[in-house]
Motif scaffolding. Structure first.
Motif, PDB file in Angstrom:
ATOM      1  N   LEU A  64       0.821  -1.220   0.000  1.00 56.51           N
ATOM      2  CA  LEU A  64       0.000   0.000   0.000  1.00 56.51           C
ATOM      3  C   LEU A  64       0.854   1.270   0.000  1.00 56.51           C
ATOM      4  CD1 LEU A  64      -2.804   1.257   0.021  1.00 56.51           C
ATOM      5  CD2 LEU A  64      -2.741   1.165   2.516  1.00 56.51           C
ATOM      6  N   PRO A  65       1.856   1.398   0.864  1.00 56.49           N
ATOM      7  CA  PRO A  65       2.669   2.622   0.793  1.00 56.49           C
ATOM      8  C   PRO A  65       3.426   2.774  -0.527  1.00 56.49           C
ATOM      9  CG  PRO A  65       3.071   1.473   2.864  1.00 56.49           C
ATOM     10  CD  PRO A  65       2.210   0.589   2.029  1.00 56.49           C
ATOM     11  N   ILE A  66       3.946   1.668  -1.043  1.00 52.51           N
ATOM     12  CA  ILE A  66       4.685   1.745  -2.305  1.00 52.51           C
ATOM     13  C   ILE A  66       3.751   2.115  -3.449  1.00 52.51           C
ATOM     14  CG2 ILE A  66       5.994   0.384  -3.989  1.00 52.51           C
ATOM     15  CD1 ILE A  66       7.211  -1.122  -1.605  1.00 52.51           C
ATOM     16  N   ALA A  67       2.575   1.491  -3.487  1.00 46.45           N
ATOM     17  CA  ALA A  67       1.600   1.826  -4.532  1.00 46.45           C
ATOM     18  C   ALA A  67       1.154   3.278  -4.394  1.00 46.45           C
ATOM     19  CB  ALA A  67       0.404   0.891  -4.464  1.00 46.45           C
ATOM     20  N   GLY A  68       1.015   3.753  -3.167  1.00 44.52           N
ATOM     21  CA  GLY A  68       0.633   5.157  -2.959  1.00 44.52           C
ATOM     22  C   GLY A  68       1.671   6.117  -3.504  1.00 44.52           C
ATOM     23  N   VAL A  69       2.941   5.827  -3.277  1.00 41.38           N
ATOM     24  CA  VAL A  69       4.015   6.678  -3.809  1.00 41.38           C
ATOM     25  C   VAL A  69       4.010   6.640  -5.336  1.00 41.38           C
ATOM     26  CG1 VAL A  69       6.536   6.906  -3.960  1.00 41.38           C
ATOM     27  CG2 VAL A  69       5.446   6.512  -1.745  1.00 41.38           C
ATOM     28  N   MET A  70       3.819   5.447  -5.903  1.00 42.85           N
ATOM     29  CA  MET A  70       3.811   5.329  -7.364  1.00 42.85           C
ATOM     30  C   MET A  70       2.617   6.068  -7.974  1.00 42.85           C
ATOM     31  SD  MET A  70       5.000   1.377  -7.910  1.00 42.85           S
ATOM     32  CE  MET A  70       4.854   1.439  -9.666  1.00 42.85           C
ATOM     33  N   ILE A  71       1.452   5.967  -7.338  1.00 43.84           N
ATOM     34  CA  ILE A  71       0.259   6.659  -7.855  1.00 43.84           C
ATOM     35  C   ILE A  71       0.462   8.172  -7.776  1.00 43.84           C
ATOM     36  CG2 ILE A  71      -2.164   7.151  -7.321  1.00 43.84           C
ATOM     37  CD1 ILE A  71      -2.448   4.146  -6.684  1.00 43.84           C
TER      38      ILE A  71
ATOM     39  N   GLY B 198       3.327   9.737  -7.847  1.00 45.02           N
ATOM     40  CA  GLY B 198       4.297  10.085  -8.899  1.00 45.02           C
ATOM     41  C   GLY B 198       3.665  10.072 -10.274  1.00 45.02           C
ATOM     42  N   GLY B 199       2.811   9.094 -10.533  1.00 48.76           N
ATOM     43  CA  GLY B 199       2.124   9.033 -11.823  1.00 48.76           C
ATOM     44  C   GLY B 199       1.197  10.210 -12.026  1.00 48.76           C
ATOM     45  N   ALA B 200       0.488  10.583 -10.959  1.00 52.45           N
ATOM     46  CA  ALA B 200      -0.411  11.741 -11.066  1.00 52.45           C
ATOM     47  C   ALA B 200       0.372  13.027 -11.309  1.00 52.45           C
ATOM     48  CB  ALA B 200      -1.247  11.854  -9.793  1.00 52.45           C
ATOM     49  N   LEU B 201       1.519  13.175 -10.663  1.00 50.29           N
ATOM     50  CA  LEU B 201       2.349  14.368 -10.897  1.00 50.29           C
ATOM     51  C   LEU B 201       2.874  14.404 -12.333  1.00 50.29           C
ATOM     52  CD1 LEU B 201       4.334  14.569  -7.543  1.00 50.29           C
ATOM     53  CD2 LEU B 201       2.569  16.133  -8.357  1.00 50.29           C
TER      54      LEU B 201
ATOM     55  N   ASP C 234       2.126   9.782 -21.079  1.00 49.60           N
ATOM     56  CA  ASP C 234       2.453   8.370 -21.348  1.00 49.60           C
ATOM     57  C   ASP C 234       3.125   7.725 -20.135  1.00 49.60           C
ATOM     58  OD1 ASP C 234       1.419   8.606 -23.870  1.00 49.60           O
ATOM     59  OD2 ASP C 234       3.372   8.982 -24.833  1.00 49.60           O
ATOM     60  N   ARG C 235       4.109   8.395 -19.595  1.00 45.65           N
ATOM     61  CA  ARG C 235       4.806   7.836 -18.430  1.00 45.65           C
ATOM     62  C   ARG C 235       3.903   7.828 -17.201  1.00 45.65           C
ATOM     63  NH1 ARG C 235      10.714   9.982 -17.564  1.00 45.65           N
ATOM     64  NH2 ARG C 235      10.652   8.246 -16.121  1.00 45.65           N
TER      65      ARG C 235
ATOM     66  N   GLY D 148       1.251   5.071 -17.512  1.00 41.83           N
ATOM     67  CA  GLY D 148       1.933   3.782 -17.379  1.00 41.83           C
ATOM     68  C   GLY D 148       2.276   3.478 -15.932  1.00 41.83           C
ATOM     69  N   LEU D 149       2.743   4.511 -15.215  1.00 40.35           N
ATOM     70  CA  LEU D 149       3.076   4.322 -13.807  1.00 40.35           C
ATOM     71  C   LEU D 149       1.820   4.042 -12.972  1.00 40.35           C
ATOM     72  CD1 LEU D 149       5.585   4.323 -12.041  1.00 40.35           C
ATOM     73  CD2 LEU D 149       5.223   6.745 -11.612  1.00 40.35           C
ATOM     74  N   LEU D 150       0.724   4.745 -13.269  1.00 41.76           N
ATOM     75  CA  LEU D 150      -0.538   4.490 -12.565  1.00 41.76           C
ATOM     76  C   LEU D 150      -1.030   3.061 -12.810  1.00 41.76           C
ATOM     77  CD1 LEU D 150      -2.418   7.833 -13.272  1.00 41.76           C
ATOM     78  CD2 LEU D 150      -1.652   7.007 -11.052  1.00 41.76           C
ATOM     79  N   MET D 151      -0.932   2.620 -14.056  1.00 47.23           N
ATOM     80  CA  MET D 151      -1.392   1.276 -14.400  1.00 47.23           C
ATOM     81  C   MET D 151      -0.526   0.220 -13.713  1.00 47.23           C
ATOM     82  SD  MET D 151      -1.919  -0.442 -18.151  1.00 47.23           S
ATOM     83  CE  MET D 151      -0.197  -0.369 -18.530  1.00 47.23           C
ATOM     84  N   LYS D 152       0.782   0.410 -13.734  1.00 44.65           N
ATOM     85  CA  LYS D 152       1.682  -0.561 -13.107  1.00 44.65           C
ATOM     86  C   LYS D 152       1.483  -0.610 -11.594  1.00 44.65           C
ATOM     87  CE  LYS D 152       5.158  -0.194 -16.686  1.00 44.65           C
ATOM     88  NZ  LYS D 152       6.436   0.382 -17.072  1.00 44.65           N
TER      89      LYS D 152
END
Length: 135
Positions: free
Chosen positions: A82-89, A91-94, A102-103, A106-110
């Protein structure tokens, strides 16, 4: 050229083919020399009794111990997902906000797919153990 010798399967499994080739002699604690035919057979070389015994490569108890040994690792992965996915989401939103669509997508999907797969890992482990038990 060496001569090929055919050994009956029962003799091979019981170890009798070795006794036919060599005359083993053992000395008992009283100093007597006894032929191998008069010595008691061990459990390994005993003749088959017709009893059916399940011959699993790994017993059920060992399988349970292996699965239980990985429980702390699986729980740690689930807790950290959960914390790792939160950081990735985040980052993807930013990235989407600054124009790197595109990036960012892709980051949100991953992040989403990875989070779901990590949460389902106990199910996959149980599924693999069930398939292994069925085979």
């Amino acid at each position: 050229m060496a001569k090929t010798e055919a050994i009956p399967f029962g003799d091979f499994m019981s170890g009798d083919y070795k006794r036919k080739k060599k005359d083993f002699k053992k000395v008992s604690k009283y100093g007597l020399v006894l032929p191998a035919a008069l010595l008691p057979l061990s459990k390994v070389s005993a003749a088959p009794t017709g009893e059916v015994v399940a011959a699993n490569a790994v017993s059920d108890a060992i399988k349970g111990q292996i699965v239980n040994a990985f429980d702390p690792v699986v729980e740690l992965m689930i807790a950290l997902s959960l914390p790792i996915a939160g950081v990735m989401i985040t980052g993807g939103a930013l990235m989407v906000m600054i124009g790197m669509n595109d990036r960012g997508y892709g980051l949100l999907m991953k992040a989403g797919i990875g989070y779901v797969l990590v949460q389902m890992s106990p199910l996959f482990i149980d599924l693999l153990a069930g398939v292994g038990a069925a085979v």
